[in-house]
Design a protein around this motif. Structure first.
Motif, PDB file in Angstrom:
ATOM      1  N   SER A 189       6.123  -6.252  24.319  1.00 59.02           N
ATOM      2  CA  SER A 189       6.960  -5.467  23.849  1.00 59.02           C
ATOM      3  C   SER A 189       8.036  -5.541  24.195  1.00 59.02           C
ATOM      4  N   ALA A 190       8.109  -4.156  26.355  1.00 59.39           N
ATOM      5  CA  ALA A 190       8.434  -4.174  27.133  1.00 59.39           C
ATOM      6  C   ALA A 190       9.659  -5.432  27.199  1.00 59.39           C
ATOM      7  N   ALA A 191       8.691  -6.896  27.411  1.00 66.03           N
ATOM      8  CA  ALA A 191       8.912  -7.555  28.375  1.00 66.03           C
ATOM      9  C   ALA A 191       9.422  -8.557  27.234  1.00 66.03           C
ATOM     10  N   ARG A 192       9.650  -8.606  25.869  1.00 60.04           N
ATOM     11  CA  ARG A 192       9.966  -9.380  25.644  1.00 60.04           C
ATOM     12  C   ARG A 192      11.375  -8.613  24.141  1.00 60.04           C
ATOM     13  N   THR A 193      11.652  -7.281  24.717  1.00 61.36           N
ATOM     14  CA  THR A 193      12.987  -6.959  24.904  1.00 61.36           C
ATOM     15  C   THR A 193      14.151  -6.762  26.240  1.00 61.36           C
ATOM     16  N   THR A 194      13.082  -6.973  27.238  1.00 62.92           N
ATOM     17  CA  THR A 194      13.847  -7.294  28.130  1.00 62.92           C
ATOM     18  C   THR A 194      14.158  -8.917  27.549  1.00 62.92           C
ATOM     19  N   ASP A 223      17.055  -2.694  34.996  1.00 61.96           N
ATOM     20  CA  ASP A 223      17.327  -1.419  35.318  1.00 61.96           C
ATOM     21  C   ASP A 223      15.300  -2.076  33.966  1.00 61.96           C
ATOM     22  N   MET A 224      15.817  -2.822  33.182  1.00 64.36           N
ATOM     23  CA  MET A 224      14.206  -2.798  32.120  1.00 64.36           C
ATOM     24  C   MET A 224      13.192  -4.144  32.691  1.00 64.36           C
ATOM     25  N   LEU A 225      13.861  -4.628  33.382  1.00 61.38           N
ATOM     26  CA  LEU A 225      12.767  -5.595  34.789  1.00 61.38           C
ATOM     27  C   LEU A 225      12.090  -5.048  35.428  1.00 61.38           C
ATOM     28  N   ALA A 226      13.234  -3.462  36.428  1.00 60.90           N
ATOM     29  CA  ALA A 226      12.259  -3.005  37.325  1.00 60.90           C
ATOM     30  C   ALA A 226      11.269  -2.248  36.459  1.00 60.90           C
ATOM     31  N   ARG A 227      11.268  -2.367  35.039  1.00 61.36           N
ATOM     32  CA  ARG A 227      10.443  -0.940  34.056  1.00 61.36           C
ATOM     33  C   ARG A 227       9.067  -1.535  34.173  1.00 61.36           C
ATOM     34  N   THR A 228       9.228  -3.001  33.799  1.00 62.78           N
ATOM     35  CA  THR A 228       8.572  -3.990  33.274  1.00 62.78           C
ATOM     36  C   THR A 228       7.962  -4.066  34.352  1.00 62.78           C
ATOM     37  N   GLU A 229       7.223  -4.929  34.920  1.00 65.85           N
ATOM     38  CA  GLU A 229       6.832  -5.657  36.147  1.00 65.85           C
ATOM     39  C   GLU A 229       6.222  -4.638  36.702  1.00 65.85           C
ATOM     40  N   PRO A 230       6.413  -3.460  37.242  1.00 63.16           N
ATOM     41  CA  PRO A 230       5.678  -2.598  37.523  1.00 63.16           C
ATOM     42  C   PRO A 230       4.467  -2.026  36.524  1.00 63.16           C
ATOM     43  N   ALA A 231       4.887  -1.822  35.496  1.00 68.45           N
ATOM     44  CA  ALA A 231       4.210  -1.812  34.062  1.00 68.45           C
ATOM     45  C   ALA A 231       2.689  -2.528  34.554  1.00 68.45           C
ATOM     46  N   ALA A 250      -1.233   3.355  33.754  1.00 70.77           N
ATOM     47  CA  ALA A 250      -0.923   2.222  33.519  1.00 70.77           C
ATOM     48  C   ALA A 250      -0.528   2.029  31.577  1.00 70.77           C
ATOM     49  N   LYS A 251      -1.519   3.392  31.315  1.00 68.80           N
ATOM     50  CA  LYS A 251      -0.559   3.625  29.745  1.00 68.80           C
ATOM     51  C   LYS A 251       0.605   4.146  29.995  1.00 68.80           C
ATOM     52  N   LEU A 252       1.178   5.044  30.604  1.00 70.84           N
ATOM     53  CA  LEU A 252       2.227   6.037  31.001  1.00 70.84           C
ATOM     54  C   LEU A 252       3.229   4.912  31.128  1.00 70.84           C
ATOM     55  N   LEU A 253       3.438   3.765  31.902  1.00 75.55           N
ATOM     56  CA  LEU A 253       3.886   3.024  32.816  1.00 75.55           C
ATOM     57  C   LEU A 253       4.395   2.524  31.818  1.00 75.55           C
ATOM     58  N   ALA A 254       3.175   1.751  30.304  1.00 77.19           N
ATOM     59  CA  ALA A 254       3.544   1.243  29.500  1.00 77.19           C
ATOM     60  C   ALA A 254       4.560   1.464  28.601  1.00 77.19           C
TER      61      ALA A 254
END
Length: 332
Positions: A189-194, A223-231, A250-254
């Protein structure tokens, strides 16, 4: 060590994306919203036929014989497509509940004192180590009360007090595997919204220029990409090790990536993002539900803190041991 996806893993992920594009496109997703999240049994059977639920069962048991890293890739695609239904519970119940592996049965699960998703349509419910089906299931459902769900694709029921006290959603490794697969959905979902935000920023114009040329919008997208890739790195790594502490991280980051990216995507869409016709709000609402489920917030933080406190220090470093994962795995 090579932590990249193998060719087979890339093909698996690509095949699932193609399948979901064909059987659950935007029109079908919107149709599911209009019918209140009621499951499409034919779609469920198609997922079963594609091996979505039986992916990790041994081949001799009728499964595909793959592992958790590959399951993470499929659930990432499911999250990207906003695929509805108790996917995680049914996947975990494959081999345990008759028909689950083939997509003939819908299996949901009790997760502590949280409302239960898709209870009215379930053929079985996992309550701790117990599987409810038949008459016990009907009694369980009859005693439950429907509650309003923030996500129009996820109907919820509040179950009878006492049935969930001191109960894990599953037994053994299941709670952590369920949390990791939920994290994979959040990652998708994070990748799709990015992707959606970047695409919109490239075509939406203000003052004669694409809004993506404005620094504030660039920062939001970055910022969206910077959150998605570490997750992504954390989810893939946890799929390799299966370590509960790494799964909690992983759950916290995702969760953070899914929720905050959906909010930023909505911000980039402006007033249109708040409308019912836009899909952004659906990602945000689903992300909220997933963030509360299976090692939600405080539970994941407590597990992670306990694991860090118990980890011995390595020579020359104040950090706990990280360790490399196996070479041939899903990018962990």
């Amino acid at each position: 060590m090579d932590f990249q996806l193998s060719d087979d893993q890339r093909a698996l992920r690509s095949g699932m994306r193609d399948l979901l594009d064909a059987v659950f496109d935007r029109d079908r997703m919107r149709a599911a919203v209009e019918r209140g999240g009621t499951l499409d049994r034919s779609l469920w059977r198609e997922l079963g036929a594609a091996g979505f639920f039986a992916l990790r069962l041994p081949e001799e048991a009728g499964g595909v014989g793959l592992g958790l890293p590959e399951a993470v890739l499929l659930f990432e695609e499911a999250g990207r497509a906003l695929l509805p239904g108790p996917l995680v519970a049914t996947h975990l119940a494959a081999g345990l509940v008759k028909g689950a592996a083939e997509g003939e049965a819908v299996v949901t699960a009790v997760d502590g004192d949280l409302p239960v998703a898709h209870l009215a349509e379930a053929d079985a419910v996992l309550v701790g180590a117990e599987v409810l089906a038949g008459e016990p299931l009907r009694a369980f459902v009859a005693a439950a009360e429907p509650v309003r769900s923030v996500d129009p694709l996820t109907p919820l029921h509040r179950v009878v007090a006492g049935r969930t006290e001191a109960t894990e959603a599953y037994s053994g490794a299941f709670p952590y595997e369920g949390a990791l697969l939920t994290a994979a959905e959040q990652l998708g979902s994070a990748a799709r919204t990015t992707e959606t935000a970047v695409q919109h920023a490239g075509v939406r114009q203000q003052f004669g220029s694409p809004i993506g040329s404005f620094q504030a919008v660039k920062h939001l997208c970055a910022d969206m990409l910077a959150r998605t890739e570490p997750a992504r790195a954390a989810v893939y790594a946890a799929a390799v090790t299966g370590d509960p502490v790494e799964i909690a991280a992983a759950k916290l980051l995702a969760d953070e990536a899914a929720v905050r990216n959906a909010r930023d995507c909505l911000q980039i869409h402006g007033g249109m993002g708040f409308t019912w016709e836009a899909d952004v709000h659906l990602h945000l609402k689903r992300a909220w539900l997933r963030a509360a489920a299976r090692l939600g917030g405080a539970a994941a933080e407590e597990l992670l803190a306990a694991g860090l406190g118990a980890a011995p220090k390595r020579s020359g470093s104040s950090a706990g041991p990280g360790g490399g994962g196996p070479e041939a795995s899903a990018g962990g």
